[in-house]
Write an enzyme that holds these catalytic residues in place. Structure first.
Site, PDB file in Angstrom:
ATOM      1  N   CYS A   2       0.719  -1.142   0.351  1.00 55.48           N
ATOM      2  CA  CYS A   2       0.404   0.115  -0.275  1.00 55.48           C
ATOM      3  C   CYS A   2       0.676   1.396  -0.085  1.00 55.48           C
ATOM      4  O   CYS A   2       2.129   1.164   0.185  1.00 55.48           O
ATOM      5  CB  CYS A   2      -0.963   0.461   0.868  1.00 55.48           C
ATOM      6  SG  CYS A   2      -1.758  -1.538   1.328  1.00 55.48           S
ATOM      7  N   ARG A  27       5.068  -0.178  -6.399  1.00 50.61           N
ATOM      8  CA  ARG A  27       5.033  -0.927  -5.037  1.00 50.61           C
ATOM      9  C   ARG A  27       4.110  -2.070  -4.993  1.00 50.61           C
ATOM     10  O   ARG A  27       3.930  -2.499  -3.742  1.00 50.61           O
ATOM     11  CB  ARG A  27       4.467   0.213  -4.365  1.00 50.61           C
ATOM     12  CG  ARG A  27       5.285   1.225  -3.465  1.00 50.61           C
ATOM     13  CD  ARG A  27       4.609   1.943  -2.130  1.00 50.61           C
ATOM     14  NE  ARG A  27       4.511   1.432  -1.105  1.00 50.61           N
ATOM     15  CZ  ARG A  27       5.223   1.664  -0.012  1.00 50.61           C
ATOM     16  NH1 ARG A  27       6.684   2.099  -0.239  1.00 50.61           N
ATOM     17  NH2 ARG A  27       4.775   0.748   1.029  1.00 50.61           N
ATOM     18  N   TRP A  74      -3.879  -2.771  -1.386  1.00 49.40           N
ATOM     19  CA  TRP A  74      -2.513  -3.575  -1.916  1.00 49.40           C
ATOM     20  C   TRP A  74      -3.726  -5.218  -1.097  1.00 49.40           C
ATOM     21  O   TRP A  74      -3.013  -4.699   0.476  1.00 49.40           O
ATOM     22  CB  TRP A  74      -1.553  -4.214  -1.833  1.00 49.40           C
ATOM     23  CG  TRP A  74      -1.039  -5.714  -2.920  1.00 49.40           C
ATOM     24  CD1 TRP A  74      -0.555  -5.648  -3.348  1.00 49.40           C
ATOM     25  CD2 TRP A  74      -0.318  -6.638  -1.565  1.00 49.40           C
ATOM     26  NE1 TRP A  74       0.215  -7.137  -3.869  1.00 49.40           N
ATOM     27  CE2 TRP A  74       0.380  -7.381  -2.738  1.00 49.40           C
ATOM     28  CE3 TRP A  74      -0.531  -7.309  -0.614  1.00 49.40           C
ATOM     29  CZ2 TRP A  74       0.846  -8.869  -2.610  1.00 49.40           C
ATOM     30  CZ3 TRP A  74      -0.417  -8.400   0.483  1.00 49.40           C
ATOM     31  CH2 TRP A  74       0.531  -9.573  -1.075  1.00 49.40           C
ATOM     32  N   ASN A  98      -1.801   2.184   5.971  1.00 45.33           N
ATOM     33  CA  ASN A  98      -1.059   1.545   5.467  1.00 45.33           C
ATOM     34  C   ASN A  98      -0.170   0.282   6.437  1.00 45.33           C
ATOM     35  O   ASN A  98      -0.478   0.502   7.665  1.00 45.33           O
ATOM     36  CB  ASN A  98       0.478   1.491   5.076  1.00 45.33           C
ATOM     37  CG  ASN A  98       0.619   2.396   3.092  1.00 45.33           C
ATOM     38  OD1 ASN A  98      -0.409   2.581   2.966  1.00 45.33           O
ATOM     39  ND2 ASN A  98       1.628   3.191   2.930  1.00 45.33           N
ATOM     40  N   GLY A  99      -0.127  -0.790   6.146  1.00 48.05           N
ATOM     41  CA  GLY A  99       0.016  -2.622   6.990  1.00 48.05           C
ATOM     42  C   GLY A  99      -0.881  -2.670   7.806  1.00 48.05           C
ATOM     43  O   GLY A  99      -1.815  -2.927   7.089  1.00 48.05           O
ATOM     44  N   GLU A 471      18.935 -16.489  -8.934  1.00 46.85           N
ATOM     45  CA  GLU A 471      18.503 -15.041  -8.584  1.00 46.85           C
ATOM     46  C   GLU A 471      17.805 -14.720 -10.029  1.00 46.85           C
ATOM     47  O   GLU A 471      16.861 -14.940 -10.189  1.00 46.85           O
ATOM     48  CB  GLU A 471      19.902 -13.988  -8.520  1.00 46.85           C
ATOM     49  CG  GLU A 471      19.535 -12.875  -8.804  1.00 46.85           C
ATOM     50  CD  GLU A 471      17.645 -12.310  -8.184  1.00 46.85           C
ATOM     51  OE1 GLU A 471      17.433 -12.668  -7.637  1.00 46.85           O
ATOM     52  OE2 GLU A 471      17.795 -10.763  -8.583  1.00 46.85           O
ATOM     53  N   LYS A 475      13.745 -13.609 -11.531  1.00 45.04           N
ATOM     54  CA  LYS A 475      13.928 -13.146 -11.831  1.00 45.04           C
ATOM     55  C   LYS A 475      12.790 -12.805 -13.079  1.00 45.04           C
ATOM     56  O   LYS A 475      12.299 -12.264 -13.301  1.00 45.04           O
ATOM     57  CB  LYS A 475      15.523 -12.149 -12.083  1.00 45.04           C
ATOM     58  CG  LYS A 475      15.449 -10.841 -12.612  1.00 45.04           C
ATOM     59  CD  LYS A 475      15.694  -9.522 -11.185  1.00 45.04           C
ATOM     60  CE  LYS A 475      14.345 -10.248 -10.064  1.00 45.04           C
ATOM     61  NZ  LYS A 475      14.974  -9.420  -8.464  1.00 45.04           N
ATOM     62  N   GLU A 478       9.584 -13.786 -12.439  1.00 43.95           N
ATOM     63  CA  GLU A 478       8.562 -12.935 -11.290  1.00 43.95           C
ATOM     64  C   GLU A 478       8.121 -11.729 -12.598  1.00 43.95           C
ATOM     65  O   GLU A 478       6.785 -11.363 -12.098  1.00 43.95           O
ATOM     66  CB  GLU A 478       9.030 -12.090  -9.621  1.00 43.95           C
ATOM     67  CG  GLU A 478      10.291 -10.765 -10.353  1.00 43.95           C
ATOM     68  CD  GLU A 478      11.124 -10.509  -9.335  1.00 43.95           C
ATOM     69  OE1 GLU A 478      10.274 -10.179  -8.231  1.00 43.95           O
ATOM     70  OE2 GLU A 478      12.037 -10.217  -8.720  1.00 43.95           O
ATOM     71  N   HIS A 494      19.105 -35.764  -8.441  1.00 45.83           N
ATOM     72  CA  HIS A 494      18.472 -36.490  -8.059  1.00 45.83           C
ATOM     73  C   HIS A 494      16.925 -36.606  -7.564  1.00 45.83           C
ATOM     74  O   HIS A 494      15.856 -36.463  -6.485  1.00 45.83           O
ATOM     75  CB  HIS A 494      18.686 -35.694  -6.474  1.00 45.83           C
ATOM     76  CG  HIS A 494      20.056 -36.137  -6.424  1.00 45.83           C
ATOM     77  ND1 HIS A 494      20.570 -37.560  -5.385  1.00 45.83           N
ATOM     78  CD2 HIS A 494      21.267 -35.540  -6.292  1.00 45.83           C
ATOM     79  CE1 HIS A 494      22.450 -37.829  -5.638  1.00 45.83           C
ATOM     80  NE2 HIS A 494      22.739 -36.447  -5.926  1.00 45.83           N
ATOM     81  N   LYS A 594       6.173  -3.749  -4.364  1.00 48.81           N
ATOM     82  CA  LYS A 594       7.947  -3.548  -4.091  1.00 48.81           C
ATOM     83  C   LYS A 594       9.245  -3.755  -3.174  1.00 48.81           C
ATOM     84  O   LYS A 594       9.373  -4.129  -2.281  1.00 48.81           O
ATOM     85  CB  LYS A 594       8.323  -2.275  -4.321  1.00 48.81           C
ATOM     86  CG  LYS A 594       9.478  -1.410  -4.957  1.00 48.81           C
ATOM     87  CD  LYS A 594      10.102  -1.951  -5.803  1.00 48.81           C
ATOM     88  CE  LYS A 594      11.789  -1.876  -5.636  1.00 48.81           C
ATOM     89  NZ  LYS A 594      12.350  -3.064  -5.936  1.00 48.81           N
TER      90      LYS A 594
HETATM   91  C1  AGP Z   1      12.942  -8.658  -5.884  1.00 53.69           C
HETATM   92  O1  AGP Z   1      13.285  -8.628  -7.170  1.00 53.69           O
HETATM   93  C2  AGP Z   1      11.389  -9.205  -5.480  1.00 53.69           C
HETATM   94  N1  AGP Z   1      10.820  -8.733  -6.266  1.00 53.69           N
HETATM   95  C3  AGP Z   1      11.299  -9.609  -3.747  1.00 53.69           C
HETATM   96  O2  AGP Z   1      12.183 -10.690  -4.242  1.00 53.69           O
HETATM   97  C4  AGP Z   1      12.801  -8.799  -3.043  1.00 53.69           C
HETATM   98  O3  AGP Z   1      14.266  -8.557  -3.607  1.00 53.69           O
HETATM   99  C5  AGP Z   1      12.149  -8.821  -1.792  1.00 53.69           C
HETATM  100  O4  AGP Z   1      10.738  -9.260  -1.131  1.00 53.69           O
HETATM  101  C6  AGP Z   1      12.614  -8.655  -0.491  1.00 53.69           C
HETATM  102  O5  AGP Z   1      12.194  -6.910   0.041  1.00 53.69           O
HETATM  103  P1  AGP Z   1      14.234  -6.475   0.723  1.00 53.69           P
HETATM  104  O6  AGP Z   1      14.805  -5.890  -0.869  1.00 53.69           O
HETATM  105  O7  AGP Z   1      13.413  -4.681  -0.423  1.00 53.69           O
HETATM  106  O8  AGP Z   1      13.537  -7.010   1.328  1.00 53.69           O
END
Ligand code: AGP
Length: 599
Positions: A2, A27, A74, A98-99, A471, A475, A478, A494, A594
């Site tokens: 949010c 976000r 959100w 927010n929260g 990673e 990437k 997502e 395995h 985000k």
């Molecule tokens: C990154 O591409 C992702 N969207 C996600 O995994 C992110 O790295 C994770 O939520 C942690 O976020 P932060 O670095 O703000 O703690």
């Protein structure tokens, strides 16, 4: 997740709020709304969907007035509907939040018994009714009393028709910044929302209440005692949070990485040599983080073991906090987070601190909750990262951990000064090599065009390359929604090798000479079962890799320790171009946010 914005001044609030909300779109959200006060009359417009919908709504039915608050939601409690969108109103009050209010069900029961009528399924509405019930002509007092009854985390912004020239806000565990202008004040959950208007900000602390008027801001603690505040000047400019001619923020941010690496290096390594990045001389360094930041921690683990000769592990934050801890007296726990607001990472850091472990933070966000909770904070100098997918923040996290490991290795005697100097001068030459990779993305774009209908992909690697494979896979999935998996190269056989079928792409990441033959032999195993194999490696391995892989993607040669930073560039471009080829919402992938401020 949010987002909150607020404005009070001489200009019409509606446009400023909508512009601010657009700057927070990255976000992640699924509904949006604004409340604007005209004299002593509150007007609210809100709806499910994108800000564009909200804009349409306000074009048909504009809100006039120079004071207002806005929100992107959100969904957590209740679906993303018009009714559940914020602001929520109760009596003469409008609230955005927010929260999560954890005791919302008990509050809702109690307030309903008192005669309040709830219309939404949200936890936020309980906060609105509670404030309305407590309000006796003094909102500051009502907020202080509400703080005693609200459990959970919150950033709240409040308008009240009885006080038509004030915005109130309060935070606990969810960020809020006040932007200070000339005869006008701004409010936001995130700095980029207010950058076009001012770079002078006040970052609120937990349990602080801010009272915004056109003429200025006053900040109070939970007891109502005023705190002296001095605005802090943000060195990001508004352009840094804009696309600058790129199709997407993600592509822009991938291309900004040479500069980000250069900036981070200059911040930690000047003419006087390398700065101390960690306090003391830890004998063990553990990392806690989520998602991409966790993958940076996996790379950090490798650097600290190799260069500083200390024991090191990386932990998923949401698991760490529920596992039994065995604190080591010489241990430092480093929490890594781009946003510095990730709820799981904050909770894990608190667990480490409670267990008596020395803590440090690595974040891209000055003044974030994480940087203030930890005993010491290291910054990455990536500038604002807007795309949900982390690219430049990740690369600078890995770089900073490399620098911290070099520094510790020098201080604990594990690393010879000449080797350290060799690494630092190789790092100075890295941005240019990164540019070389970034200038030639066409073959990756063409690959994505050919493979956009692939149903599954694999990424494998050993040692630090396994962290890179993890990673690369995250990437890609997502942003493109393509199913993909990462495995330690030796682990695939395995079980998961059963998924390999005719034409399934398998990428092997190879930066270490000592592991090259082993990983290539794992790649051969998949090829024998029909996979289309790609080896991603430095130029010096190209001939050897070509003997086993169908396709070889190379990056310029560099010191083995630095190659992970280079090798991630084609992997990020693969994710980007695959998502673009599939027509995905690259910067705002579905279901993602985000900064993930719920556990
Ligand atoms: C990154 O591409 C992702 N969207 C996600 O995994 C992110 O790295 C994770 O939520 C942690 O976020 P932060 O670095 O703000 O703690």
């Amino acid at each position: 997740m949010c987002g909150i914005v607020g404005y009070i001044g001489a200009r019409q609030a509606q446009d400023i709020l909508l512009n601010g909300l657009e700057r927070l779109e990255y976000r992640g959200y699924d509904s949006a709304g604004i409340a604007v006060m005209d004299g002593a009359k509150l007007g609210v417009r809100k709806c499910a969907g994108r800000i564009a919908e909200l804009r349409r709504l306000t074009e048909n039915s504009p809100l006039s007035g120079c004071i207002g608050i806005g929100h992107t939601r959100w969904a957590t409690h209740g679906e993303p509907t018009d009714v559940n969108a914020h602001p929520h109103t109760a009596g003469r009050i409008a609230v955005v939040h927010n929260g999560i209010i954890e005791n919302h069900a008990a509050l809702r029961r109690h307030l309903t018994e008192m005669g309040c009528r709830f219309v939404s399924q949200t936890d936020t509405e309980a906060a609105a009714h509670l404030l309305n019930a407590l309000y006796r002509g003094d909102m500051l007092l009502a907020i202080r009393q509400a703080m005693g009854q609200l459990e959970g985390s919150y950033a709240l912004a409040v308008l009240c028709e009885n006080e038509p020239d004030v915005i109130y806000c309060v935070r606990l565990g969810s960020p809020l910044v006040v932007g200070v202008g000339e005869g006008e004040m701004f409010l936001a959950s995130d700095i980029p929302a207010i950058l076009p208007y001012t770079r002078d900000v006040i970052i609120l602390e937990d349990r602080e209440i801010a009272v915004l008027r056109r003429s200025g801001v006053r900040v109070y603690d939970a007891q109502g005692k005023p705190r002296e505040v001095k605005p802090y000047s943000v060195d990001w400019d508004a352009a840094a949070a804009e696309k600058g001619g790129y199709a997407h923020f993600m592509l822009k941010e991938i291309n900004e990485q040479p500069r980000a690496v250069q900036g981070t290096l200059s911040a930690y390594c000047g003419s006087e040599g390398l700065h101390s990045l960690l306090d003391g001389v830890p004998e063990r360094v553990d990392f806690i983080a989520c998602g991409t930041a966790y993958h940076a921690g996996m790379a950090g683990r490798h650097y600290f073991r190799e260069l500083a000769g200390v024991e090191s592990e990386a932990h998923i934050a949401s698991e760490y906090r529920y596992s039994r801890l065995f604190p080591h007296p010489g241990e430092t726990v480093v929490a890594i987070s781009q946003s510095g607001e990730t709820a799981d990472t904050l909770a894990a850091l608190r667990s480490a601190a409670e267990a008596g472990v020395r803590t440090a933070a690595l974040t891209n966000t000055v003044g974030s909750t994480l940087s203030r909770l930890a005993r010491a904070a290291m910054l990455t100098y990536a500038g604002p990262e807007i795309a949900v997918a982390s690219t430049k923040a990740y690369i600078t996290q890995v770089e900073t951990l490399l620098l911290a490991a070099i520094d510790l290795g020098l201080r604990n005697g594990n690393l010879a000064a000449e080797r350290a100097e060799g690494l630092l001068s190789a790092l100075r030459a890295l941005p240019e090599k990164m540019e070389t990779v970034l200038q030639n993305p066409q073959f990756i774009q063409q690959y994505c065009g050919r493979h956009m209908n692939t149903r599954l992909m694999f990424f494998i690697g050993r040692g630090i390359d396994y962290a890179m494979a993890m990673e690369a896979s995250l990437k890609l999935k997502e942003v493109s929604y393509l199913a993909c998996e990462a495995y330690a190269a030796g682990e695939l056989k395995h079980g998961s090798i059963a998924l390999i079928d005719e034409g399934i792409p398998v990428f092997a990441i190879c930066t270490k000479e000592s592991l090259l033959d082993k990983t290539l032999s794992n790649l051969r195993e998949t090829k024998a079962r029909g996979a289309e194999t790609v080896c991603v490696c430095p130029e010096r391995f190209a001939v050897r890799a070509g003997q086993d892989a169908d396709i070889v993607w190379t990056v310029p040669d560099a010191d083995e320790m630095l190659l992970p930073l280079l090798i991630m560039l084609p992997m990020q471009l693969l994710a980007y171009y695959m998502a673009a080829a599939k027509g995905r919402d690259v910067d705002k992938p579905r279901n993602l946010a985000k900064s993930v401020t719920v556990e």
